[in-house]
Design a protein around this motif. Structure first.
Motif, PDB file in Angstrom:
ATOM      1  N   GLU A 101      35.997  40.079  49.829  1.00  0.00           N
ATOM      2  CA  GLU A 101      34.929  40.754  50.576  1.00  0.00           C
ATOM      3  C   GLU A 101      34.438  42.034  49.899  1.00  0.00           C
ATOM      4  N   THR A 102      34.719  42.154  48.617  1.00  0.00           N
ATOM      5  CA  THR A 102      34.104  43.242  47.856  1.00  0.00           C
ATOM      6  C   THR A 102      33.171  42.620  46.825  1.00  0.00           C
ATOM      7  N   PHE A 103      31.990  43.165  46.747  1.00  0.00           N
ATOM      8  CA  PHE A 103      30.956  42.628  45.855  1.00  0.00           C
ATOM      9  C   PHE A 103      30.374  43.798  45.085  1.00  0.00           C
ATOM     10  N   THR A 104      31.124  44.257  44.115  1.00  0.00           N
ATOM     11  CA  THR A 104      30.770  45.476  43.408  1.00  0.00           C
ATOM     12  C   THR A 104      29.597  45.270  42.468  1.00  0.00           C
ATOM     13  N   TYR A 105      29.563  44.132  41.840  1.00  0.00           N
ATOM     14  CA  TYR A 105      28.522  43.852  40.847  1.00  0.00           C
ATOM     15  C   TYR A 105      27.757  42.593  41.228  1.00  0.00           C
ATOM     16  N   TRP A 106      26.454  42.641  40.979  1.00  0.00           N
ATOM     17  CA  TRP A 106      25.575  41.527  41.307  1.00  0.00           C
ATOM     18  C   TRP A 106      24.711  41.157  40.119  1.00  0.00           C
ATOM     19  N   GLY A 107      24.410  39.891  40.029  1.00  0.00           N
ATOM     20  CA  GLY A 107      23.424  39.449  39.073  1.00  0.00           C
ATOM     21  C   GLY A 107      22.028  39.543  39.666  1.00  0.00           C
ATOM     22  N   LEU A 108      21.043  39.233  38.861  1.00  0.00           N
ATOM     23  CA  LEU A 108      19.647  39.320  39.305  1.00  0.00           C
ATOM     24  C   LEU A 108      19.180  38.055  39.999  1.00  0.00           C
ATOM     25  N   GLY A 109      19.966  36.994  39.908  1.00  0.00           N
ATOM     26  CA  GLY A 109      19.638  35.765  40.606  1.00  0.00           C
ATOM     27  C   GLY A 109      18.947  34.744  39.730  1.00  0.00           C
TER      28      GLY A 109
END
Length: 116
Positions: A101-109
């Protein structure tokens, strides 16, 4: 600071398959989660895979059709999507975090479009 990059999206007919990829320099340290967001809808959880690759979780909509996997030797995570339906049309994102439940980094999709 990790930079996640998704790839593999595209246009496919209903019943078809796509494999999404998510890469980052130290991705093997993180739990990798997949989310999607359809037009006019909120972002929703799709699947996740823990660091070892032996434990996965799926949303009900993905169970039996999608498979999350990873190759820690090359720091890439995958989302194999089979028997795609028009309702699967969305932008798909990968996210990385050290803990559940931690989402520190995300891509652009990456866009996935399923035609009927």
């Amino acid at each position: 600071q990790e930079q996640l990059a998704e790839s593999g999206g595209g246009l496919v007919q209903a019943g078809g398959s796509l494999r999404l990829s998510c890469s980052a320099s130290d991705l093997n340290r993180y739990i990798v989660s997949w989310f999607r967001q359809a037009p006019g809808k909120e972002r929703e959880f799709v699947a996740r895979i823990r660091q070892t690759g032996y434990s996965t979780d799926y949303a009900d909509s993905a169970k039996g059709r999608f498979i999350a996997s990873r190759d820690n030797t090359i720091n890439i995570a995958y989302l194999q999507m089979n028997n795609l339906k028009p309702d699967d049309t969305a932008v798909y994102y990968c996210a990385a975090g050290l803990f559940l439940e931690t989402f520190t980094y995300w891509g652009l999709g990456t866009q996935v479009t399923v035609s009927s």
